[in-house]
Write a protein that holds these residues in place. Structure first.
Motif, PDB file in Angstrom:
ATOM      1  N   PHE A  71       0.843  -1.207   0.000  1.00 51.57           N
ATOM      2  CA  PHE A  71       0.000   0.000   0.000  1.00 51.57           C
ATOM      3  C   PHE A  71       0.874   1.252   0.000  1.00 51.57           C
ATOM      4  O   PHE A  71       0.559   2.246  -0.666  1.00 51.57           O
ATOM      5  CB  PHE A  71      -0.909  -0.016   1.223  1.00 51.57           C
ATOM      6  N   THR A  72       1.997   1.196   0.725  1.00 52.08           N
ATOM      7  CA  THR A  72       2.884   2.362   0.823  1.00 52.08           C
ATOM      8  C   THR A  72       3.445   2.753  -0.536  1.00 52.08           C
ATOM      9  O   THR A  72       3.583   3.943  -0.848  1.00 52.08           O
ATOM     10  CB  THR A  72       4.048   2.068   1.796  1.00 52.08           C
ATOM     11  N   LEU A  73       3.780   1.756  -1.366  1.00 56.20           N
ATOM     12  CA  LEU A  73       4.370   2.034  -2.679  1.00 56.20           C
ATOM     13  C   LEU A  73       3.420   2.809  -3.597  1.00 56.20           C
ATOM     14  O   LEU A  73       3.859   3.429  -4.561  1.00 56.20           O
ATOM     15  CB  LEU A  73       4.791   0.740  -3.367  1.00 56.20           C
ATOM     16  N   PRO A  87      13.000   8.394  -2.137  1.00 53.86           N
ATOM     17  CA  PRO A  87      13.923   7.426  -1.501  1.00 53.86           C
ATOM     18  C   PRO A  87      13.470   6.989  -0.112  1.00 53.86           C
ATOM     19  O   PRO A  87      13.640   5.827   0.261  1.00 53.86           O
ATOM     20  CB  PRO A  87      15.245   8.202  -1.435  1.00 53.86           C
ATOM     21  N   MET A  88      12.879   7.912   0.665  1.00 54.12           N
ATOM     22  CA  MET A  88      12.426   7.529   2.013  1.00 54.12           C
ATOM     23  C   MET A  88      11.220   6.602   1.959  1.00 54.12           C
ATOM     24  O   MET A  88      11.044   5.754   2.835  1.00 54.12           O
ATOM     25  CB  MET A  88      12.130   8.779   2.832  1.00 54.12           C
ATOM     26  N   ILE A  89      10.391   6.764   0.935  1.00 49.87           N
ATOM     27  CA  ILE A  89       9.273   5.832   0.755  1.00 49.87           C
ATOM     28  C   ILE A  89       9.817   4.422   0.508  1.00 49.87           C
ATOM     29  O   ILE A  89       9.308   3.437   1.059  1.00 49.87           O
ATOM     30  CB  ILE A  89       8.381   6.276  -0.422  1.00 49.87           C
ATOM     31  N   ILE A  90      10.876   4.334  -0.303  1.00 45.05           N
ATOM     32  CA  ILE A  90      11.511   3.040  -0.577  1.00 45.05           C
ATOM     33  C   ILE A  90      12.090   2.450   0.701  1.00 45.05           C
ATOM     34  O   ILE A  90      11.906   1.255   0.993  1.00 45.05           O
ATOM     35  CB  ILE A  90      12.622   3.193  -1.638  1.00 45.05           C
ATOM     36  N   VAL A  91      12.784   3.272   1.504  1.00 47.86           N
ATOM     37  CA  VAL A  91      13.371   2.792   2.769  1.00 47.86           C
ATOM     38  C   VAL A  91      12.270   2.284   3.697  1.00 47.86           C
ATOM     39  O   VAL A  91      12.404   1.221   4.319  1.00 47.86           O
ATOM     40  CB  VAL A  91      14.187   3.910   3.456  1.00 47.86           C
ATOM     41  N   GLY A  92      11.180   3.042   3.796  1.00 46.37           N
ATOM     42  CA  GLY A  92      10.067   2.623   4.651  1.00 46.37           C
ATOM     43  C   GLY A  92       9.467   1.306   4.198  1.00 46.37           C
ATOM     44  O   GLY A  92       9.133   0.438   5.019  1.00 46.37           O
ATOM     45  N   THR A  93       9.336   1.118   2.894  1.00 44.08           N
ATOM     46  CA  THR A  93       8.791  -0.128   2.338  1.00 44.08           C
ATOM     47  C   THR A  93       9.716  -1.303   2.623  1.00 44.08           C
ATOM     48  O   THR A  93       9.267  -2.400   2.976  1.00 44.08           O
ATOM     49  CB  THR A  93       8.593   0.008   0.817  1.00 44.08           C
ATOM     50  N   SER A 115       4.397  10.631 -16.251  1.00 41.89           N
ATOM     51  CA  SER A 115       4.444  10.129 -14.872  1.00 41.89           C
ATOM     52  C   SER A 115       4.357   8.612 -14.841  1.00 41.89           C
ATOM     53  O   SER A 115       5.012   7.950 -14.024  1.00 41.89           O
ATOM     54  CB  SER A 115       3.295  10.736 -14.051  1.00 41.89           C
ATOM     55  N   LEU A 116       3.547   8.044 -15.742  1.00 45.35           N
ATOM     56  CA  LEU A 116       3.416   6.586 -15.825  1.00 45.35           C
ATOM     57  C   LEU A 116       4.738   5.937 -16.236  1.00 45.35           C
ATOM     58  O   LEU A 116       5.127   4.890 -15.703  1.00 45.35           O
ATOM     59  CB  LEU A 116       2.319   6.196 -16.811  1.00 45.35           C
ATOM     60  N   LYS A 117       5.446   6.567 -17.183  1.00 51.31           N
ATOM     61  CA  LYS A 117       6.744   6.031 -17.618  1.00 51.31           C
ATOM     62  C   LYS A 117       7.734   6.013 -16.458  1.00 51.31           C
ATOM     63  O   LYS A 117       8.443   5.027 -16.226  1.00 51.31           O
ATOM     64  CB  LYS A 117       7.309   6.868 -18.763  1.00 51.31           C
ATOM     65  N   THR A 118       7.789   7.131 -15.719  1.00 52.20           N
ATOM     66  CA  THR A 118       8.701   7.219 -14.570  1.00 52.20           C
ATOM     67  C   THR A 118       8.340   6.180 -13.513  1.00 52.20           C
ATOM     68  O   THR A 118       9.213   5.477 -12.982  1.00 52.20           O
ATOM     69  CB  THR A 118       8.637   8.629 -13.952  1.00 52.20           C
ATOM     70  N   THR A 119       7.044   6.079 -13.225  1.00 52.14           N
ATOM     71  CA  THR A 119       6.575   5.126 -12.208  1.00 52.14           C
ATOM     72  C   THR A 119       6.868   3.690 -12.622  1.00 52.14           C
ATOM     73  O   THR A 119       7.314   2.874 -11.802  1.00 52.14           O
ATOM     74  CB  THR A 119       5.058   5.295 -11.984  1.00 52.14           C
ATOM     75  N   MET A 155       8.932   0.978 -10.468  1.00 52.56           N
ATOM     76  CA  MET A 155       8.260  -0.239  -9.994  1.00 52.56           C
ATOM     77  C   MET A 155       8.935  -1.512 -10.526  1.00 52.56           C
ATOM     78  O   MET A 155       9.016  -2.516  -9.821  1.00 52.56           O
ATOM     79  CB  MET A 155       6.784  -0.224 -10.388  1.00 52.56           C
ATOM     80  N   LEU A 156       9.403  -1.466 -11.769  1.00 49.05           N
ATOM     81  CA  LEU A 156      10.132  -2.609 -12.321  1.00 49.05           C
ATOM     82  C   LEU A 156      11.390  -2.870 -11.492  1.00 49.05           C
ATOM     83  O   LEU A 156      11.708  -4.015 -11.158  1.00 49.05           O
ATOM     84  CB  LEU A 156      10.501  -2.326 -13.775  1.00 49.05           C
ATOM     85  N   LEU A 157      12.065  -1.788 -11.149  1.00 46.74           N
ATOM     86  CA  LEU A 157      13.269  -1.881 -10.328  1.00 46.74           C
ATOM     87  C   LEU A 157      12.946  -2.451  -8.955  1.00 46.74           C
ATOM     88  O   LEU A 157      13.657  -3.329  -8.445  1.00 46.74           O
ATOM     89  CB  LEU A 157      13.889  -0.487 -10.191  1.00 46.74           C
ATOM     90  N   VAL A 158      11.863  -1.985  -8.347  1.00 48.93           N
ATOM     91  CA  VAL A 158      11.459  -2.478  -7.017  1.00 48.93           C
ATOM     92  C   VAL A 158      11.125  -3.967  -7.073  1.00 48.93           C
ATOM     93  O   VAL A 158      11.506  -4.742  -6.195  1.00 48.93           O
ATOM     94  CB  VAL A 158      10.247  -1.672  -6.485  1.00 48.93           C
TER      95      VAL A 158
END
Length: 424
Positions: free
Chosen positions: A52-54, A153-159, A269-273, A277-280
């Motif tokens: 949900f956080t992502l 980046p902090m959202i990624i750390v939190g996830t 924005s979709l391209k960036t996202t 997300m692929l990386l995550v």
């Protein structure tokens, strides 16, 4: 097989394969070597995205793009010039002030340097600034973006760690302000030494007009921060509120958004996202393999066998992050290193929130260092300045960044005081 995983990952990077695909391909080779059913590959990738956080990542990216395309950037710069333009070095200072305000909207350094830098670097050069300092000011001030909330980046750390994204956001406020204030002093000293021109002081009427035009961005920052801190909504819900707010401001107040450019902004924005997300997803498989091979435990025991001294452990971890930041993009490095190193820092009693800020600050500094310093490259390209000259101009700012990094590392109250006020 762990050795093959790392070797294949490094080889793919060296031959120019993007980081996300390098991660995915090296994990795929591991699965084949271990004879693990490939259905597990898809399952692990999906589980890494099922958070949900992502969901706040596309929200904040879209909100930032909407505000930027809606004419916000120029309004922020005009307001910043009205505040500090009359001081020696005021044009450079306005760049930093604008970046600090824009940080509360974009959440990324690259968005900052690309939007504000595109306007401010040519302006500073026209005002008589040494081109290498014009580039350095824009490049270094953009680093405030991922520190002052919201921060991707902090959202990624939190996830990755299960830490409160809200607390990570709040923990970044004081370090971000500290970075910005130090840079203001450096710009003033450079301007004084170079005898850069002073702009005419804005009248009270001009200042109030620029404040009115720029106030909408400050309101957005207020909504995001105090909405999360007040418990009115989660970071994910905050990102959606930010999108709705950005649409209303861009359409009805700045009148810069219409159906046609909104569609283009959504596509961008979709391209960036999608790239993030692929990386995550691939990084989650990578992290699962590391856990399966007991790599975090092995690294923890190796570092702790060298020393159990908290100061030295933190120094080693800083060096690891700084080295990684020279070669890997911020989110990639976080996804690879945070799950491995968090076990080490908890063993020596480092607060995980403080560790999150240490990791992010180290890696955003890497955005200014070759060979993969994207902010440095973008700013140099905008200013038409050779990379070697840009690095010379960046030197005093880099020293201040390292001082702030050491303060955040060894004076944890700088990051933990504000989150402590939130309680549980």
């Amino acid at each position: 097989m762990a050795l093959i995983l790392f070797l294949s990952f490094i080889i793919f990077l060296l031959i120019g394969v993007p980081v996300s695909y390098s991660l995915g391909l090296s994990c795929f080779i591991y699965f084949l070597g271990r004879d693990i059913p490939l259905i597990a590959f898809a399952q692990k990738m999906y589980s890494g995205l099922d958070s949900f956080t992502l969901l706040c990542i596309p929200g904040f990216i879209l909100a930032g793009n909407l505000m930027n395309e809606g004419g916000l950037t120029r309004k922020i710069i005009a307001f910043s010039k009205a505040l500090v333009g009359h001081i020696r070095g005021g044009v450079g200072m306005s760049n930093i002030v604008a970046s600090m305000v824009f940080a509360g909207i974009s959440g990324t350094a690259l968005a900052d340097v690309a939007s504000i830098g595109n306007i401010m670097i040519p302006t500073m050069k026209k005002e008589g600034y040494d081109p290498k300092y014009a580039v350095a000011i824009s490049c270094s001030s953009s680093l405030v973006g991922p520190i002052i909330p919201p921060s991707l980046p902090m959202i990624i750390v939190g996830t990755l760690t299960g830490l409160s994204v809200g607390k990570l956001f709040v923990a970044g406020i004081l370090p971000g302000i500290l970075l910005g204030l130090g840079m203001l002093v450096i710009v003033y000293l450079i301007a004084k030494k170079g005898n850069y021109p002073i702009q005419k002081r804005s009248t009270l009427k001009e200042t109030l007009i620029s404040l009115y035009n720029g106030i909408w961005s400050l309101i957005m920052v207020f909504i995001i921060l105090f909405g999360i801190l007040g418990g009115f909504f989660t970071p994910t819900e905050a990102s959606i509120v930010a999108v709705l707010y950005a649409l209303l401001v861009g359409i009805f107040i700045y009148k810069k958004l219409n159906f046609k450019n909104i569609i283009l902004i959504i596509k961008d924005s979709l391209k960036t996202t999608a790239g993030i997300m692929l990386l995550v997803g691939f990084a989650n498989i990578f992290a699962w393999i590391l856990a399966t091979e007991n790599i975090p435990q092995l690294l923890a025991s190796t570092l702790l066998s060298i020393t159990t001294n908290k100061i030295l452990i933190l120094l080693l971890i800083n060096l690891i992050f700084l080295f990684a930041g020279c070669f890997l993009e911020t989110i990639s490095a976080l996804l690879i290193l945070v799950p491995v190193l968090i076990k080490v820092v908890t063993e020596v009693g480092v607060d995980p929130i403080n560790f999150g800020l240490i990791a992010v600050l180290n890696l955003v500094i890497g955005l200014t260092t070759p060979p993969v310093g994207v902010c440095l490259f973008v700013a140099s390209d905008i200013g038409k300045v050779p990379l070697t000259e840009s690095i010379k101009g960046l030197a005093p700012f880099f020293i201040w960044m390292m001082i702030v990094l050491l303060l955040v590392t060894y004076v944890p109250a700088i990051t933990l005081w504000l989150p402590s006020l939130l309680g549980n």
